[in-house]
Design an enzyme around this catalytic site. Sequence first.
Site, mmCIF file in Angstrom:
data_model
loop_
_atom_site.group_PDB
_atom_site.id
_atom_site.type_symbol
_atom_site.label_atom_id
_atom_site.label_comp_id
_atom_site.label_asym_id
_atom_site.label_seq_id
_atom_site.Cartn_x
_atom_site.Cartn_y
_atom_site.Cartn_z
ATOM 1 N N GLY A 70 -9.942 8.323 -2.266
ATOM 2 C CA GLY A 70 -10.657 9.598 -2.183
ATOM 3 C C GLY A 70 -11.520 9.655 -0.938
ATOM 4 O O GLY A 70 -11.365 8.853 -0.026
ATOM 5 N N ASP B 228 1.922 3.854 2.891
ATOM 6 C CA ASP B 228 0.949 4.771 2.291
ATOM 7 C C ASP B 228 1.598 5.889 1.465
ATOM 8 O O ASP B 228 1.683 5.786 0.250
ATOM 9 C CB ASP B 228 0.016 5.332 3.381
ATOM 10 C CG ASP B 228 -1.402 5.598 2.870
ATOM 11 O OD1 ASP B 228 -1.659 5.371 1.674
ATOM 12 O OD2 ASP B 228 -2.255 6.039 3.669
ATOM 13 N N HIS C 223 1.441 4.947 -2.441
ATOM 14 C CA HIS C 223 0.987 5.789 -3.567
ATOM 15 C C HIS C 223 2.193 6.420 -4.250
ATOM 16 O O HIS C 223 3.012 7.057 -3.581
ATOM 17 C CB HIS C 223 0.058 6.887 -3.058
ATOM 18 C CG HIS C 223 -1.229 6.353 -2.494
ATOM 19 N ND1 HIS C 223 -2.402 6.312 -3.211
ATOM 20 C CD2 HIS C 223 -1.523 5.819 -1.293
ATOM 21 C CE1 HIS C 223 -3.363 5.787 -2.472
ATOM 22 N NE2 HIS C 223 -2.856 5.480 -1.296
ATOM 23 N N HIS D 138 0.854 -1.201 0.000
ATOM 24 C CA HIS D 138 0.000 0.000 0.000
ATOM 25 C C HIS D 138 0.884 1.243 0.000
ATOM 26 O O HIS D 138 1.351 1.705 1.046
ATOM 27 C CB HIS D 138 -0.942 0.004 1.208
ATOM 28 C CG HIS D 138 -2.026 1.040 1.100
ATOM 29 N ND1 HIS D 138 -3.375 0.728 1.065
ATOM 30 C CD2 HIS D 138 -1.977 2.389 0.971
ATOM 31 C CE1 HIS D 138 -4.083 1.836 0.931
ATOM 32 N NE2 HIS D 138 -3.253 2.871 0.888
ATOM 33 N N ASP E 96 -5.970 3.753 -9.530
ATOM 34 C CA ASP E 96 -7.141 3.948 -8.677
ATOM 35 C C ASP E 96 -8.099 5.023 -9.148
ATOM 36 O O ASP E 96 -7.743 5.988 -9.809
ATOM 37 C CB ASP E 96 -6.753 4.096 -7.199
ATOM 38 C CG ASP E 96 -6.220 5.450 -6.823
ATOM 39 O OD1 ASP E 96 -5.676 6.135 -7.700
ATOM 40 O OD2 ASP E 96 -6.341 5.810 -5.643
ATOM 41 N N GLU F 54 -11.059 3.256 6.530
ATOM 42 C CA GLU F 54 -10.033 4.191 6.994
ATOM 43 C C GLU F 54 -10.738 5.410 7.591
ATOM 44 O O GLU F 54 -10.658 5.672 8.781
ATOM 45 C CB GLU F 54 -9.124 4.622 5.829
ATOM 46 C CG GLU F 54 -8.068 5.666 6.227
ATOM 47 C CD GLU F 54 -7.377 6.307 5.015
ATOM 48 O OE1 GLU F 54 -7.937 6.237 3.897
ATOM 49 O OE2 GLU F 54 -6.314 6.915 5.201
ATOM 50 N N HIS G 105 -9.604 1.231 -1.028
ATOM 51 C CA HIS G 105 -9.457 1.748 0.331
ATOM 52 C C HIS G 105 -10.842 1.622 0.990
ATOM 53 O O HIS G 105 -11.857 1.942 0.364
ATOM 54 C CB HIS G 105 -9.131 3.239 0.322
ATOM 55 C CG HIS G 105 -7.735 3.583 -0.088
ATOM 56 N ND1 HIS G 105 -7.224 3.309 -1.316
ATOM 57 C CD2 HIS G 105 -6.749 4.249 0.590
ATOM 58 C CE1 HIS G 105 -5.971 3.767 -1.381
ATOM 59 N NE2 HIS G 105 -5.659 4.344 -0.246
HETATM 60 ZN ZN LIG Z 1 -3.757 4.900 0.529
#
Ligand SMILES: [Zn+2]
Length: 360
Positions: A183, A292, A30, A28, A152, A214, A211
């Site tokens: 998002g 992340d 980005h 995970h 994504d 969260e 996702h």
């Molecule tokens: Zn993420």
Amino acid sequence: MSAASSPVPGLDPLRARLIERLPKAELHLHLEGSVEPELALALARKHGKPLPGDEAGAEGLRRSYVFKDFGEFVRMYLAISACLTDAEDFAAIVVDLARKLAAENVRYAEVTFTPMTHVNRGVTGDTLLAGLAEGRARARTEHGVELAWVFDIVRHRFAEGAPTLALALEGRQVGVIGLGFAGPESPQWPTAPYAPLFARARAEGLRSLPHAGELDGPGSVWSALRELGADRIGHGVQCLADPALVEHLREHQVPLEVCPTSNVGIGLYPALAAHPLPQLLAAGLHVSLASDDPPMFATSLAEEYRRCAAAFGWDAPQIAALARNSVEHSFMPAEAKVRLLAEQAAVLAELHTLAGAPPM
Ligand SMILES: [Zn+2]
């Protein structure tokens, strides 16, 4: 010295060495959230774009990387994205990411990328795919790091769903393995309208990697499972509020990609000590550790291992089990998985013997 390389209090040399030596996988991460301030500044200057805090140089920018909330994080994320224009820019951020991964012995990463953020600014799909392809090839040859992509969809931009899927399908030839969903996670932006897109993605061999759990609670995770056919859940930390969901995740062995420092960074928990990771593990859930957006949260994958091992008192076998999970939950080819797992086992056994413990 960056926060990511500072010694973590409470971590003895054996566990620190194990974390360093274990060949790791990251599930995970980005791409646009991995750009170091120095590279972001160079790209911003190349294209004449502003960045929050850039008047004080890379150090000023690094200070602006510290966020008060999710909205502030998104603003920086978009400002950095706006500095990416040509294929060389995308290749450059991929190669720089691979350099950092290799430095921590991360051998494989599934990296999330948001194509429409760039297409909306006038960057063509061909440019994006060419930049990612070049970066990925150089990551392999220059740094020995294998990368796969997750494209994504940003959930409050429904019209971008179909073009994201089209690019993801085209991108399979340059290593796209999944369709992501990120998002603002809120019932205001429901999951159900995306069900047909994810069904098609899965029918075409892409994995569903949303996702969920969260910023929103268990209902969001249920939606990701039922409506998007999630193969893994990005975060998922809020699942604990619903015992039936925990039972479902455990029974169906749905992995969670848990990013503790990111969760603390956006204010979900006041400190790492308050993070529910120990409860997730105690509940028998399938958890892997992830970073992340590492520079934006002053972390890295190895740093997540160090901080968690210190905060939660993990011993060497527990650390190794988490590292094993990342490989097992990944979508790397089966043979590569077997090799990496064997390497991990060898490192654990060697360090265990050095420490004078009985053979494992
Ligand atoms: Zn993420």
